[in-house]
Motif scaffolding. Sequence first.
Motif, PDB file in Angstrom:
ATOM      1  N   GLY A 220      58.535  51.388  47.503  1.00 12.81           N
ATOM      2  CA  GLY A 220      58.749  49.947  47.400  1.00 12.81           C
ATOM      3  C   GLY A 220      60.118  49.561  46.877  1.00 12.81           C
ATOM      4  N   LEU A 221      61.140  50.382  47.159  1.00  8.14           N
ATOM      5  CA  LEU A 221      62.488  50.089  46.659  1.00  8.14           C
ATOM      6  C   LEU A 221      63.021  48.773  47.203  1.00  8.14           C
ATOM      7  CD1 LEU A 221      64.220  53.601  46.917  1.00  8.14           C
ATOM      8  CD2 LEU A 221      62.728  52.687  45.118  1.00  8.14           C
ATOM      9  N   ASP A 222      62.644  48.426  48.443  1.00  7.03           N
ATOM     10  CA  ASP A 222      63.114  47.170  49.015  1.00  7.03           C
ATOM     11  C   ASP A 222      62.530  45.975  48.278  1.00  7.03           C
ATOM     12  OD1 ASP A 222      60.586  47.863  49.924  1.00  7.03           O
ATOM     13  OD2 ASP A 222      60.891  47.089  51.951  1.00  7.03           O
ATOM     14  N   VAL A 223      61.233  46.054  47.954  1.00  7.00           N
ATOM     15  CA  VAL A 223      60.585  44.964  47.213  1.00  7.00           C
ATOM     16  C   VAL A 223      61.161  44.864  45.803  1.00  7.00           C
ATOM     17  CG1 VAL A 223      58.388  44.135  46.282  1.00  7.00           C
ATOM     18  CG2 VAL A 223      58.469  45.150  48.572  1.00  7.00           C
ATOM     19  N   PHE A 224      61.388  46.007  45.172  1.00 11.42           N
ATOM     20  CA  PHE A 224      61.970  46.013  43.828  1.00 11.42           C
ATOM     21  C   PHE A 224      63.322  45.317  43.832  1.00 11.42           C
ATOM     22  CE2 PHE A 224      64.235  47.549  40.190  1.00 11.42           C
ATOM     23  CZ  PHE A 224      63.280  47.813  39.212  1.00 11.42           C
ATOM     24  N   SER A 225      64.195  45.716  44.737  1.00 18.14           N
ATOM     25  CA  SER A 225      65.549  45.157  44.747  1.00 18.14           C
ATOM     26  C   SER A 225      65.551  43.683  45.140  1.00 18.14           C
ATOM     27  CB  SER A 225      66.451  45.969  45.672  1.00 18.14           C
ATOM     28  OG  SER A 225      65.886  46.097  46.958  1.00 18.14           O
ATOM     29  N   ASP A 226      64.703  43.277  46.080  1.00 15.19           N
ATOM     30  CA  ASP A 226      64.618  41.863  46.455  1.00 15.19           C
ATOM     31  C   ASP A 226      64.141  41.021  45.274  1.00 15.19           C
ATOM     32  OD1 ASP A 226      65.459  42.456  49.006  1.00 15.19           O
ATOM     33  OD2 ASP A 226      63.488  42.288  49.935  1.00 15.19           O
ATOM     34  N   THR A 227      63.216  41.571  44.491  1.00 11.79           N
ATOM     35  CA  THR A 227      62.710  40.834  43.332  1.00 11.79           C
ATOM     36  C   THR A 227      63.780  40.703  42.256  1.00 11.79           C
ATOM     37  OG1 THR A 227      60.472  41.664  43.776  1.00 11.79           O
ATOM     38  CG2 THR A 227      60.898  40.755  41.576  1.00 11.79           C
ATOM     39  N   ILE A 228      64.531  41.776  42.017  1.00 11.52           N
ATOM     40  CA  ILE A 228      65.616  41.703  41.036  1.00 11.52           C
ATOM     41  C   ILE A 228      66.662  40.686  41.485  1.00 11.52           C
ATOM     42  CG2 ILE A 228      67.486  42.995  39.948  1.00 11.52           C
ATOM     43  CD1 ILE A 228      64.653  43.617  38.881  1.00 11.52           C
ATOM     44  N   ASP A 229      66.955  40.625  42.787  1.00  9.06           N
ATOM     45  CA  ASP A 229      67.868  39.604  43.311  1.00  9.06           C
ATOM     46  C   ASP A 229      67.376  38.203  42.963  1.00  9.06           C
ATOM     47  OD1 ASP A 229      69.559  41.465  44.394  1.00  9.06           O
ATOM     48  OD2 ASP A 229      68.869  41.214  46.460  1.00  9.06           O
ATOM     49  N   VAL A 232      68.085  37.410  39.401  1.00 10.01           N
ATOM     50  CA  VAL A 232      69.515  37.119  39.227  1.00 10.01           C
ATOM     51  C   VAL A 232      69.811  35.691  39.673  1.00 10.01           C
ATOM     52  CG1 VAL A 232      71.829  37.698  40.044  1.00 10.01           C
ATOM     53  CG2 VAL A 232      70.227  39.532  39.444  1.00 10.01           C
ATOM     54  N   ARG A 233      69.220  35.280  40.804  1.00  5.90           N
ATOM     55  CA  ARG A 233      69.431  33.899  41.270  1.00  5.90           C
ATOM     56  C   ARG A 233      68.904  32.890  40.260  1.00  5.90           C
ATOM     57  NH1 ARG A 233      68.518  36.192  46.491  1.00  5.90           N
ATOM     58  NH2 ARG A 233      66.253  35.980  46.278  1.00  5.90           N
ATOM     59  N   ARG A 234      67.833  33.247  39.569  1.00  7.74           N
ATOM     60  CA  ARG A 234      67.261  32.345  38.551  1.00  7.74           C
ATOM     61  C   ARG A 234      68.002  32.418  37.222  1.00  7.74           C
ATOM     62  NH1 ARG A 234      60.669  33.237  39.157  1.00  7.74           N
ATOM     63  NH2 ARG A 234      60.574  32.997  41.440  1.00  7.74           N
ATOM     64  N   LYS A 235      68.975  33.340  37.143  1.00  5.93           N
ATOM     65  CA  LYS A 235      69.762  33.527  35.908  1.00  5.93           C
ATOM     66  C   LYS A 235      68.882  33.960  34.730  1.00  5.93           C
ATOM     67  CE  LYS A 235      73.585  30.440  37.100  1.00  5.93           C
ATOM     68  NZ  LYS A 235      73.255  30.344  38.535  1.00  5.93           N
ATOM     69  N   ILE A 236      67.935  34.860  34.991  1.00  6.03           N
ATOM     70  CA  ILE A 236      67.065  35.405  33.949  1.00  6.03           C
ATOM     71  C   ILE A 236      67.743  36.638  33.363  1.00  6.03           C
ATOM     72  CG2 ILE A 236      64.782  36.318  33.411  1.00  6.03           C
ATOM     73  CD1 ILE A 236      64.846  33.385  34.358  1.00  6.03           C
ATOM     74  N   PRO A 237      68.107  36.627  32.083  1.00  8.48           N
ATOM     75  CA  PRO A 237      68.783  37.791  31.485  1.00  8.48           C
ATOM     76  C   PRO A 237      67.873  39.019  31.505  1.00  8.48           C
ATOM     77  CG  PRO A 237      68.991  35.839  30.085  1.00  8.48           C
ATOM     78  CD  PRO A 237      67.965  35.515  31.123  1.00  8.48           C
ATOM     79  N   HIS A 238      68.426  40.150  31.914  1.00  3.85           N
ATOM     80  CA  HIS A 238      67.663  41.396  31.959  1.00  3.85           C
ATOM     81  C   HIS A 238      68.613  42.537  32.276  1.00  3.85           C
ATOM     82  CE1 HIS A 238      68.014  40.448  36.240  1.00  3.85           C
ATOM     83  NE2 HIS A 238      67.876  41.747  36.450  1.00  3.85           N
ATOM     84  N   ALA A 333      58.649  38.033  40.866  1.00  2.00           N
ATOM     85  CA  ALA A 333      59.709  37.473  40.015  1.00  2.00           C
ATOM     86  C   ALA A 333      59.132  36.561  38.946  1.00  2.00           C
ATOM     87  CB  ALA A 333      60.720  36.725  40.879  1.00  2.00           C
ATOM     88  N   ASP A 334      58.123  35.767  39.296  1.00  2.00           N
ATOM     89  CA  ASP A 334      57.481  34.891  38.307  1.00  2.00           C
ATOM     90  C   ASP A 334      56.892  35.710  37.157  1.00  2.00           C
ATOM     91  OD1 ASP A 334      58.100  32.658  39.806  1.00  2.00           O
ATOM     92  OD2 ASP A 334      56.100  32.476  40.706  1.00  2.00           O
ATOM     93  N   ALA A 335      56.196  36.814  37.510  1.00  2.00           N
ATOM     94  CA  ALA A 335      55.567  37.654  36.494  1.00  2.00           C
ATOM     95  C   ALA A 335      56.615  38.309  35.603  1.00  2.00           C
ATOM     96  CB  ALA A 335      54.695  38.718  37.171  1.00  2.00           C
ATOM     97  N   LEU A 336      57.670  38.845  36.207  1.00  2.00           N
ATOM     98  CA  LEU A 336      58.727  39.466  35.417  1.00  2.00           C
ATOM     99  C   LEU A 336      59.436  38.436  34.538  1.00  2.00           C
ATOM    100  CD1 LEU A 336      60.241  41.846  38.115  1.00  2.00           C
ATOM    101  CD2 LEU A 336      59.020  42.550  36.051  1.00  2.00           C
TER     102      LEU A 336
END
Length: 393
Positions: A220-229, A232-238, A333-336
């Motif tokens: 699920g690397l594609d889902v992981f990276s899309d979620t991290i993107d 980043v768009r939401r400007k959530i520090p992590h 992304a909401d959960a993270l």
Amino acid sequence: MDIRHLRLALFTGNYNYVRDGANQALNRLVGYLMKQGASVRIYSPHSETPAFPAIGEVISVPAVPFPGRSEYCIPIALPSRVRRDIKKFDPNIFHIASPEYLGHRAVSLARKSNLPVVASVHTRFETYPRYYGMPFLEPVIEAILRRLYRRCDAIFAPSESMAQLLREQRMSYDVRIWSRGVDRNLFKPEARDPHLRHKFGIKEDEVVIGFVGRLVMEKGLDVFSDTIDELVRRKIPHKVLVIGEGPARGWFSRRLPQAIFAGFQTGESLARAVASTDILFNPSVTETFGNVTLEAMATGRAVVAAQATGSESLIDDPSMGRLIRPGAIKDFADALQSYCENKELRKEAGYNGYKRSECYGWDNVNQILADNYLSIIQARQQSGQAPRLKPRS
């Protein structure tokens, strides 16, 4: 029947030449059975450079590299020398741990010899083609798996959610549970290491989202990276900490240039790395159990995982973590985001997961499998014949 009378022939396409959760579980099983006085012989491809020392005696079977994934081997024969060794060993049960050519030939040999044979399911092979642009192959692979498993006396799933899926797929009339354990001497909250975080340039107050596992697309690397993107768009520090290696390392590092890659870790170093994250993000749907999920829970980490076999049996949503519909980027992304922004929520989920992990000990789960071996052997001895195959429905 006593466990000291058990003579197990174990067949697997990968016992120790690549380190993953499945073959580590098999090695733990063999070690436990041998300590109890059982006799075990392993039939598997051999490597001059194994990932870790094998437990037990391994008899090499011929194999060739898997096309495009040369780190894996495909057994191509069950030659006469191996058949002679099996006859000399005189097993009273066969265990098939991978559904390739070797597994099919071993099942045929067991039935010809009127010996009981079981199979364990370690990953959802039928889902792999979707990650390589060939989803049309899934029904074909599922049919091949069904043919193999229906010829076994019983099959073992690592979780009840996976067992239910196997029943729905009509894989076997007898689906049982061989769960997985966690080494709580290694994976514990106290393994968290501020010095390791500092080494990676992570401040103590920064929230770290961890990925743990082999770097292959089916994780699920594609889902992981899309979620991290999306974060980043939401400007959530992590921060993102990737723990593992694999053939997709280059793709993943290009996709997430801001991530920290810790490389392959094992033992205490793996436990420290996992405990030094704050959230485990596991978007994979191919696992049948989710060893990395359990290990993160044992260290007290909050978990966000795909709502799929394995994780569903480990996590109570929302008290222990979040289970999200596979591929739902916004929901992941909401959960993270909620865990990144709410430390207390993160700590509560981690603590509840830690308490759940106390139920999983390796000796307990392996003894349950040993008891099943003995009961299957006794049932065969009493009936005197292999189970009849159920007609297709």
